[in-house]
Design an enzyme around this catalytic site. Structure first.
Site, mmCIF file in Angstrom:
data_model
loop_
_atom_site.group_PDB
_atom_site.id
_atom_site.type_symbol
_atom_site.label_atom_id
_atom_site.label_comp_id
_atom_site.label_asym_id
_atom_site.label_seq_id
_atom_site.Cartn_x
_atom_site.Cartn_y
_atom_site.Cartn_z
ATOM 1 N N LEU A 66 0.831 -1.203 0.000
ATOM 2 C CA LEU A 66 0.000 0.000 0.000
ATOM 3 C C LEU A 66 0.871 1.260 0.000
ATOM 4 O O LEU A 66 0.750 2.112 -0.874
ATOM 5 C CB LEU A 66 -0.941 0.008 1.213
ATOM 6 C CG LEU A 66 -1.869 1.229 1.318
ATOM 7 C CD1 LEU A 66 -2.844 1.291 0.140
ATOM 8 C CD2 LEU A 66 -2.639 1.223 2.642
ATOM 9 N N ASN A 99 6.312 8.206 -2.042
ATOM 10 C CA ASN A 99 5.833 9.576 -1.792
ATOM 11 C C ASN A 99 4.435 9.646 -1.194
ATOM 12 O O ASN A 99 3.866 10.726 -1.064
ATOM 13 C CB ASN A 99 5.865 10.384 -3.091
ATOM 14 C CG ASN A 99 7.282 10.573 -3.599
ATOM 15 O OD1 ASN A 99 8.179 10.872 -2.807
ATOM 16 N ND2 ASN A 99 7.495 10.358 -4.884
ATOM 17 N N GLY A 129 2.475 8.000 2.067
ATOM 18 C CA GLY A 129 2.423 7.154 3.253
ATOM 19 C C GLY A 129 1.093 7.289 3.959
ATOM 20 O O GLY A 129 0.182 6.490 3.758
ATOM 21 N N GLN A 154 13.005 4.656 46.035
ATOM 22 C CA GLN A 154 11.703 5.211 45.644
ATOM 23 C C GLN A 154 11.569 5.448 44.143
ATOM 24 O O GLN A 154 10.541 5.129 43.545
ATOM 25 C CB GLN A 154 11.462 6.537 46.394
ATOM 26 C CG GLN A 154 11.162 6.355 47.864
ATOM 27 C CD GLN A 154 10.867 7.674 48.560
ATOM 28 O OE1 GLN A 154 10.907 8.730 47.943
ATOM 29 N NE2 GLN A 154 10.567 7.610 49.846
ATOM 30 N N GLU A 161 1.548 1.389 9.868
ATOM 31 C CA GLU A 161 0.106 1.118 9.912
ATOM 32 C C GLU A 161 -0.658 2.232 10.627
ATOM 33 O O GLU A 161 -1.503 1.989 11.476
ATOM 34 C CB GLU A 161 -0.165 -0.253 10.534
ATOM 35 C CG GLU A 161 0.464 -1.337 9.681
ATOM 36 C CD GLU A 161 0.037 -2.730 10.055
ATOM 37 O OE1 GLU A 161 -1.080 -2.884 10.569
ATOM 38 O OE2 GLU A 161 0.818 -3.653 9.812
ATOM 39 N N GLY A 162 -0.333 3.457 10.266
ATOM 40 C CA GLY A 162 -0.941 4.630 10.878
ATOM 41 C C GLY A 162 -0.018 5.192 11.935
ATOM 42 O O GLY A 162 0.255 4.540 12.932
ATOM 43 N N HIS A 202 1.527 7.628 14.979
ATOM 44 C CA HIS A 202 1.008 8.023 16.289
ATOM 45 C C HIS A 202 0.065 9.218 16.170
ATOM 46 O O HIS A 202 -1.021 9.242 16.748
ATOM 47 C CB HIS A 202 2.217 8.387 17.173
ATOM 48 C CG HIS A 202 1.946 8.261 18.633
ATOM 49 N ND1 HIS A 202 1.490 7.096 19.205
ATOM 50 C CD2 HIS A 202 2.081 9.156 19.645
ATOM 51 C CE1 HIS A 202 1.354 7.272 20.513
ATOM 52 N NE2 HIS A 202 1.703 8.528 20.809
#
Length: 392
Positions: free
Chosen positions: A138, A142, A144, A287, A371-372, A374
């Site tokens: 896919l 140029n 995405g 801590q 795949e997409g 963020h």
């Protein structure tokens, strides 16, 4: 040989939400990862080589197309089972999970959902068994995040079409026998075509120089006047909803998968912090280290519950792509943060191949983007809750 001592964290007894079958499937994949992946993966990642033997192994284990019906070689399982498989594979390495995700969600799923009976019978059993490896075309050099602008195209030529164009960042490409490729027809409508290795003018150059997903094979798909028979066109879908439907399935698998990487980093940091002595006591007694561990297990627990609920909705056919986007983004974000904190807890040891953390950290830089991205997933949620499209 390095021993895999992983123990899965379960702070809220989420295991009680799973059936016995779910737990058996998860444990089978966990055992496989401990036996076959953990002992070899560091060396393959260091050498930037793809361990080809895992393709047949994962086929035999049923990791390819677990939700595809049994009659086509799939597992006929629900989406919780699929998620747990991906979680365990990515706990071993994101590249291993990528191989399975692409095969199941991006190659087998579209052939099953959008193909005809002939195509299903020809391709699915060989892909399910691991005899064949597949890839999904896919993304272009140029184009995405905006696949609607793709340039790859098919032109009618009688009993076949002529395919031209190029795809980039394609997992499995160098070793694939089959590629499910998305291209525009002469009317500008996106269509899916099955391209087979050996078709003249079709090549899959390997992508070199990656600092991430080094044990996964990545390449390009190049089409130079490739003749593709018309019977290789997927008949039951037109438009971008075809590839996007596949990506919804794959993103769901990622949501579970990266949680496996997060669990591995948490488990490694917890064990190390109990054994590492500084100022006369284990660093786990300080801590700031406890703060890191407490936040890690909190985020893992929240993501487990989010993923479980999404899995139930997926199995019932009620999950929306937007819900999947939320889970993919959330899991990737918490996993990258947990990796980074775990690396700090291990100090200098955290950057070595003796531990899995730095490899996970580098891998997740790809997973948070592919795949997409963020940011794109954030805007998908934003558009869903406001009704306004920020993409245009």
């Amino acid at each position: 040989m390095k021993q895999d001592l992983f123990q899965s964290p379960d702070y809220y007894l989420v295991d009680e939400l799973f059936t016995e079958e779910h737990k058996l499937i998860r444990d089978a994949v966990r055992t496989y990862v401990k036996k076959e992946i953990s002992p070899i993966i560091e060396e393959y990642a260091q050498k930037a080589e793809f361990p080809q033997q895992i393709v047949q192994q994962m086929g035999e284990l049923g990791c390819f197309g677990p939700t595809v019906p049994v009659e086509y070689g799939g597992g006929g399982l629900d989406y919780i089972s699929y998620g747990l498989m991906m979680q365990e594979l990515e706990r071993g390495d994101s590249g291993v999970r990528s191989t399975a995700s692409v095969q199941g969600s991006l190659v087998m799923y579209p052939i099953y959902a959008y193909g005809n009976e002939e195509q299903r019978k020809k391709y699915l059993p060989k892909l399910a068994s691991g005899e064949w490896l597949g890839c999904f075309g896919l993304t272009e050099p140029n184009h995405g995040s905006d696949p609607s602008s793709m340039l790859t195209n098919i032109k009618d030529a009688g009993d076949h079409v002529i395919l031209n164009g190029a795809k980039m960042w394609i997992s499995n490409a160098p070793y694939s026998q089959v590629a499910v490729v998305w291209a525009k027809d002469e009317e500008g409508i996106v269509r899916g075509v099955i391209v087979e290795r050996g078709m003249e003018g079709f090549s899959t150059p390997t992508t070199h120089g990656k600092w991430s997903l080094r044990a996964s094979a990545t390449g390009e798909l190049v089409f130079d006047n490739v003749k593709v028979p018309k019977e290789n066109i997927l008949p039951n879908v037109k438009g971008l909803k075809g590839p996007l439907g596949c990506l919804t399935k794959a993103r769901y698998g990622i949501a579970w998968g990266v949680l496996g990487a997060a669990m591995d980093c948490y488990d490694t940091a917890l064990r190390y912090s109990k054994q590492r002595i500084q100022f006369d006591k284990p660093i786990a007694a300080f801590q700031l280290q406890q703060k890191k561990l407490a936040e890690m297990i909190t985020e893992i627990t929240k993501a487990q519950l989010l993923n479980w609920r999404l899995g139930v909705l997926m199995s019932e056919g009620r999950a929306t792509p937007q819900q999947v986007s939320m889970a993919k983004r959330n899991s990737c974000e918490i996993a990258t943060n947990i990796c980074r904190d775990a690396r700090q807890m291990l100090g200098g040891m955290g950057i070595t191949g003796e531990y899995s953390i730095m490899r996970h950290m580098m891998n997740l830089e790809s997973v948070i983007t592919y795949e997409g991205t963020h940011d794109i997933h954030l805007l998908i949620t934003g558009m869903d809750v406001t009704g306004f499209n920020a993409f245009k």
